[in-house]
Scaffold this motif. Sequence first.
Motif, PDB file in Angstrom:
ATOM      1  N   VAL A   1      -3.933   4.002   0.210  1.00 44.02           N
ATOM      2  CA  VAL A   1      -4.066   3.484  -1.154  1.00 44.02           C
ATOM      3  C   VAL A   1      -3.686   2.005  -1.195  1.00 44.02           C
TER       4      VAL A   1
ATOM      5  N   SER B   1     -13.724  10.741  -6.916  1.00 41.44           N
ATOM      6  CA  SER B   1     -14.190  10.250  -5.621  1.00 41.44           C
ATOM      7  C   SER B   1     -15.650   9.821  -5.706  1.00 41.44           C
TER       8      SER B   1
ATOM      9  N   SER C   1       0.837  -1.188   0.000  1.00 42.31           N
ATOM     10  CA  SER C   1       0.000   0.000   0.000  1.00 42.31           C
ATOM     11  C   SER C   1       0.876   1.244   0.000  1.00 42.31           C
TER      12      SER C   1
ATOM     13  N   ALA D   1      -7.852   4.012  -3.628  1.00 41.45           N
ATOM     14  CA  ALA D   1      -7.624   4.953  -2.538  1.00 41.45           C
ATOM     15  C   ALA D   1      -8.878   5.029  -1.658  1.00 41.45           C
TER      16      ALA D   1
ATOM     17  N   TYR E   1      -7.202   4.317  -9.236  1.00 44.43           N
ATOM     18  CA  TYR E   1      -6.091   4.864 -10.018  1.00 44.43           C
ATOM     19  C   TYR E   1      -5.566   3.795 -10.970  1.00 44.43           C
TER      20      TYR E   1
ATOM     21  N   ARG F   1      -2.626  -1.292  -3.047  1.00 42.06           N
ATOM     22  CA  ARG F   1      -1.972  -1.679  -4.298  1.00 42.06           C
ATOM     23  C   ARG F   1      -2.092  -3.187  -4.504  1.00 42.06           C
TER      24      ARG F   1
ATOM     25  N   GLU G   1      -4.827   0.731  -8.472  1.00 41.54           N
ATOM     26  CA  GLU G   1      -4.829   1.026  -7.046  1.00 41.54           C
ATOM     27  C   GLU G   1      -6.227   1.500  -6.626  1.00 41.54           C
TER      28      GLU G   1
ATOM     29  N   ALA H   1      -5.231   9.919   2.190  1.00 48.42           N
ATOM     30  CA  ALA H   1      -5.824   8.670   1.697  1.00 48.42           C
ATOM     31  C   ALA H   1      -4.875   7.486   1.890  1.00 48.42           C
TER      32      ALA H   1
ATOM     33  N   GLU I   1     -10.309   7.444   1.003  1.00 55.85           N
ATOM     34  CA  GLU I   1     -10.057   8.795   1.488  1.00 55.85           C
ATOM     35  C   GLU I   1     -10.545   8.983   2.926  1.00 55.85           C
TER      36      GLU I   1
ATOM     37  N   GLU J   1      -1.306   8.710   0.214  1.00 54.04           N
ATOM     38  CA  GLU J   1      -1.329   9.881  -0.668  1.00 54.04           C
ATOM     39  C   GLU J   1      -2.171  10.949   0.002  1.00 54.04           C
TER      40      GLU J   1
END
Length: 846
Positions: free
Chosen positions: A238, A307, A230, A353, A269, A240, A351, A236, A355, A233
């Motif tokens: 994220v 979002s 992970s 995220a 993403y 992976r 990915e 957030a 938030e 960001e």
Amino acid sequence: MADAQNVVKKRGRLLVLVLGFIGTLSFLTLSLQSQAAQKPPMAFIEANCMDCHDADESEGDLNFEALSTDLDDQEALRRWILVFDRVRLREMPPKKKKQPEPAARTKFLTNLEAGLHESSLKSQREGRVTLRRLNRTEYENTLHDLLDVAVDLRSLLPEDNKVAGFDKVSSGLGTSAVHLVRYQEAAALALSYALPPRVIDVSGKKQRFTGREWLEKKPKVYHKGIVPWSRLEGDAFVFRAQLYKHGSVHTDRTQLAGRYRYRASVRAYNTGGKPISVDVGRISTDRFGHQDLEHLLAIEAAAEGKSRIVEVEADLIAGEQVYLSPRELTLFRAWPKDRAKPDNPKFEGPELAVEWVELEGPLGLGKAYQRFFGGMERVPDRFLEQIKAGGKNVPDWKRWHPGEFLKPHNRLRFLLKDEVLREVAERLIKEFLPMAIRRPPSEEVLTFYLGRAEKLLDEEVPLDEVLRKVYKEILCSTWFLFRIEKAGELDDFALASRLSYMLWNSMPDAELLALAGKGLLKEDKTLRTQTERMLKDWRARRFIEDFTGQWLNLSEIHEMKPDKLYGEYDEALAWSMPEETRRFFVEMLEKNRPVTEFIHSDWTFLNGRLAFHYGISGIVGMNMRKVKLPADSPRGGLLTQASILKITTNATYTSPIMRGAWVLDRLLGMPPSPPPPDVEAIEPDIRGAVTLREQMKAHKTQAVCASCHVKIDPPGFALENFDVLGGWRERYRVSKGGEGIDRVKLANHPKDNYHVYLARPVEAHGKTASGQVFQNIDDYKRILLKDPDQIARNLARQLLVYGTGADLSFAERREVERIVATTKSKGYGFRTLLHEVIQSRIFRTK
């Protein structure tokens, strides 16, 4: 003068005697006429039926020479109803026999219908619905709504029997000694949550944290299993890779059971424009619950670079945690060795995220406490007298560990003066009792429970224990456990309960009871308005879940896991199947779509996984949405939905008999008779050398089987192009190769290169009992759509049985026909039909 009065009296008595005699004669005359009207018209039978149904022949075990014509005899009534239906459907006399003149058939049916209606109605003098116990789902929902708690009570109670397809029918809801013991346990458990031993914050709580905050509050020891897969960001977290549930972003444990609202903001993403599926689930579910997908609260989709807020409401137990996880990302444990890991600077994979996350609840917390306990302050027993006396230096016991309150001397007691205990107890019981029993109590019932409370207080039992005991007795009483209805038209309170247990599977709310108390609920306009209000309430989801679960057998969707032969079956497909059906049902109801669309529609609800299974392109992501079907698609309506097709088969092979019987019973309202006990079931040839159609030919050569199979087989064969999972097929799938068997790539498997063995071609053609020929499921649907009244008639019956708790008798047929006619005049709308059912005499009388 006295003599004159005596004459008048004698003449008066004589007049009374004469009038009484005339009345008796009139009654006898009417009775004789009534009895004469009840006799079946035998002239038609003698002219058209005796060749096959006399003492010598008795085909189908029907001998008119022995069959009683006394329609007050329940067995005779049942047999004559069967005769009526066979003649009405033109199955008697058989097509190969000489047919009666249309006028003669009509006259016979008209006269017989009158007698059957009268006899059926006469048998219902006390009403068609017998004393009805709450089934275990109704019981749990009622306590949840009454006490504003969310605790599993259903599993404590014995399973309920099904009659006419539903577990709400009074004749199947017996009461045993086991029930009585379990009800006491369940009531005690529910009350322990409503009046918990510990101090509760009745304002409720809202957890809210960013993805970064979630990671930072995790102990460092967990970071090494999370961080490599992970990144952060901003605020957030994220993903992976996909992590285990406890490693995924999850909430803190809930402190109390109840209904919660979960919200999360997510963003995808590096997906090439495709969404990422997001699972929202419970952490606590065990592996058995996983098999039934009990851990999944929802599957939604996160859009790339934008979002999106995911929102779910659910009942959660105390100590539960809700997690969020990316479905399509590779599980970290299964990461390919030849692929760069996420902590590699060159990683450019997809990915997800997270938030922020929010969990609010319990949403009803404190409402029941305020309503039934007056919001009174409670203090530990050992400090009670000290606090009453205005004592100081009392420890800050509100900060104690919850376990401290379980000790006898620390039990929480109501902080009240002794002289007001009886007054408070009386007030609280008077408030609780009518809500619990769903109507104002009689003076006798109220006096009994007030007397119980007074006796306990005299024995110096603390008020909180008095209330628990009395409330428990109320929740185990006949008044609570049973829905008691008087013969004839339902009073407003009984109507309120019937309406709420149909649409909410639970007790009526304050608004319904208030209208009932004013005598307004029975007014047509008020009843219609309340029906609309209740359908828009969140509790109507229970009706959708329960009615589809029983009418369509959707509750059984996960009971059978398909054979390994069907390797395309996965969790995403298993979740999507029933979701399509439920959302389809909701759309039909909310938009008042015509009931014919239950048979065929040019739309349905799909997500990417289910669309791929159906061979429909252009749909991505796991979020369900309404989709217009391609013109050449065999889908549309209930018949061809994967959930229905899976329910009506078994793990290895499809059964035209099983599917055909289901269609006749559930969708057409024409259930076939059960098979004779000495007829063996057909075992399919799993090698693929012989088709099931070829094996079933043997059944049609037996007269005892042919009469039913001529009806069962057509819908079953029409659906043969759909396999065990509801996938389209042209040939039968088998487990291994052989002569005439080909190994081919399966188009609708999630893996790119999955092969299966295919044997003989599917034959989906056939002929209905009325002689109409079809080549495939599209043809068969068109045949069914020629009789929209029967589709509406069956659905009306299903709703009436579900809503009233009793199967329909012959006496209700006229009212059902009125419901169908009114619905037809308004375009066959499903919501219209539901309103007409609720407005009907059947629904509004015992």
